[in-house]
Design an enzyme around this catalytic site. Structure first.
Site, PDB file in Angstrom:
ATOM      1  CD1 TRP A  99      -3.534  -1.567  -3.024  1.00  0.00           C
ATOM      2  CD2 TRP A  99      -4.571   0.265  -2.180  1.00  0.00           C
ATOM      3  NE1 TRP A  99      -2.721  -0.631  -1.595  1.00  0.00           N
ATOM      4  CE2 TRP A  99      -3.661  -0.244  -1.240  1.00  0.00           C
ATOM      5  CE3 TRP A  99      -5.765   0.766  -2.045  1.00  0.00           C
ATOM      6  CZ2 TRP A  99      -3.711   0.851  -0.163  1.00  0.00           C
ATOM      7  CZ3 TRP A  99      -5.502   1.190  -0.685  1.00  0.00           C
ATOM      8  CH2 TRP A  99      -4.798   1.442   0.007  1.00  0.00           C
ATOM      9  CG  ASP A 166      -4.127   2.242  -8.419  1.00  0.00           C
ATOM     10  OD1 ASP A 166      -2.791   3.133  -8.379  1.00  0.00           O
ATOM     11  OD2 ASP A 166      -4.302   1.946  -7.481  1.00  0.00           O
ATOM     12  CE  LYS A 190       1.343   2.643  -1.123  1.00  0.00           C
ATOM     13  NZ  LYS A 190      -0.076   2.654  -1.638  1.00  0.00           N
TER      14      LYS A 190
HETATM   15  C1  LIG Z   1      -1.116   3.203  -1.216  1.00  0.00           C
HETATM   16  C2  LIG Z   1      -2.264   2.535  -2.273  1.00  0.00           C
HETATM   17  C3  LIG Z   1      -3.408   3.165  -2.502  1.00  0.00           C
HETATM   18  C4  LIG Z   1      -3.947   4.422  -1.895  1.00  0.00           C
HETATM   19  O1  LIG Z   1      -2.869   5.110  -2.057  1.00  0.00           O
HETATM   20  P1  LIG Z   1      -3.610   6.433  -0.557  1.00  0.00           P
HETATM   21  O2  LIG Z   1      -3.221   7.563  -1.602  1.00  0.00           O
HETATM   22  O3  LIG Z   1      -3.433   6.158   0.532  1.00  0.00           O
HETATM   23  O4  LIG Z   1      -5.071   7.027  -1.030  1.00  0.00           O
HETATM   24  C5  LIG Z   1      -3.615   2.347  -4.340  1.00  0.00           C
HETATM   25  N1  LIG Z   1      -3.165   1.932  -4.757  1.00  0.00           N
HETATM   26  C6  LIG Z   1      -2.161   1.493  -4.468  1.00  0.00           C
HETATM   27  C7  LIG Z   1      -1.707   0.200  -6.041  1.00  0.00           C
HETATM   28  C8  LIG Z   1      -1.561   1.327  -3.297  1.00  0.00           C
HETATM   29  O5  LIG Z   1      -0.206   0.758  -3.219  1.00  0.00           O
END
Ligand SMILES: *Cc1c(COP(=O)(O)O)cnc(C)c1O
Length: 354
Positions: A99, A166, A190
């Protein structure tokens, strides 16, 4: 009967939140209309938005210097929006896994990026530490939990420049000092709600300082000034987040859930470490309580193990297609009971094979 859902994302939601949503689909608040059919500027939705925002602030102790907005486009859109809004000369990134690598790639489309630390040398199985943060960058970008490799940042760096994080896969799983960050973003699917909405917590006076002519929709200031209703927000996704956060509050908030998360992680990793059939892939000190990556020492047995877990009602433990093996995601809404079922399946497998 609901499955033991170890899926990495979209992840399991609290049953109470799903049930309340089910009711709201047909008749929301006695309006005679479903929540997907009401105006995003109605007082009924306004109450949802305010409540969801308040719960985020309350549960994460968001200081007055910061505000909460709900966007669309997922965390992936934030990979682009962050440099669009904050990268003026150059930005520092830490390369911790899939990511953060994607975040780096997007930032490079906007401007100069310096990667100041990386764990690529060992297939992202650990979190880089001991790096120094340059003072001449606009911000430092870090990912708190690398979902695919199962590693988590345990201590955030003290930084001379603004930190942007993030937190898609571990937001609301542990207490964080929000004041240490200029911006935090998280795709909701998540640990906070369903896909379709992205949480952004940002320092109010940091927004709108880019000095560029940005499309309004990609400018944080637009959304801040319009309280997340610049255009039609994902009404139902925000409602499910609200229900999920109400559930979290009833569980004792972030402190309460962290205790449960830590019980789940301890139970699971103890089994990985003591069971002769399995091995963990992440450096022990960096292991994520949210996403536990593990392997069978003999990969020829993968299918057989999967079948056994399937019979026990376990779903979602196949590792990410890019790394293989297994991954047990243990988000807030996954009950301790589900982890017990998985651990028992692992014990049973070892007994059968012994
Ligand atoms: C799943 C995830 C993403 C991507 O998320 P989307 O909402 O599908 O764009 C980005 N960063 C992390 C740490 C993730 O777990």
């Amino acid at each position: 009967m609901r499955k033991h859902n170890f899926g990495a994302g979209p992840g399991i939601l609290p049953e109470s939140a799903v049930r309340k949503t089910q009711e709201a689909l047909l008749d929301f608040n006695g309006t005679g209309m479903g929540v997907m059919e009401i105006s995003h500027r109605s007082k009924d939705f306004d109450a949802v938005l305010s409540k969801a925002k308040l719960l985020v602030k309350e549960l994460l102790h968001v200081p007055d210097s910061h505000d909460v907005i709900f966007l669309q486009g997922g965390a992936s859109q934030q990979f682009a929006m962050v440099p669009m809004n904050f990268l003026k000369t150059k930005a520092a990134y830490i390369e911790q896994g899939t990511w953060s690598s994607k975040a780096i790639k997007e930032a490079k489309n906007i401007g100069e990026v310096v990667v100041i630390a990386s764990s690529k040398d060992k297939n992202f199985s650990y979190q880089p530490t001991g790096y120094s943060i340059p003072k001449d960058v606009d911000y430092l970008h870090i990912c708190s939990n690398e979902t695919i490799h199962g590693t988590q940042v345990k201590n955030f760096p003290d930084s001379p420049v603004p930190v942007i994080c993030d937190m898609s896969s571990d937001i609301f799983s542990r207490p964080v000092d929000i004041s240490k960050f200029d911006l935090i973003y998280a795709g909701a699917q998540k640990n906070m709600g369903p896909a379709g909405v992205t949480l952004v917590i940002l320092k109010k006076d940091a927004a709108g300082k880019h000095g560029k002519k940005l499309p309004a929709i990609f400018d944080y200031k637009t959304h801040l000034d319009n309280n997340s209703v610049y255009n039609t927000p994902p009404v139902i996704s925000i409602l499910v987040c609200m229900y999920t956060l109400e559930w979290l509050k009833s569980m004792g908030g972030v402190d309460g859930i962290q205790k449960v998360n830590s019980q789940k992680a301890t139970l699971f990793y103890n089994e990985v470490d003591s069971n002769p059939m399995f091995t963990g892939t992440a450096e022990k000190n960096d292991r994520s309580p949210m996403n536990a990556c593990f392997l069978l020492k003999d990969p020829a047995l993968d299918e057989e193990f999967l079948n056994l877990t399937k019979k026990a009602g376990i779903v979602g433990i196949k590792g990410h297609r890019s790394v293989g093996g297994f991954r047990a995601s243990m988000y807030n809404a996954l009950p301790l009971e589900s982890v017990k079922v998985l651990v028992n399946a692992m014990k049973e497998f070892a007994n059968v094979k012994a």
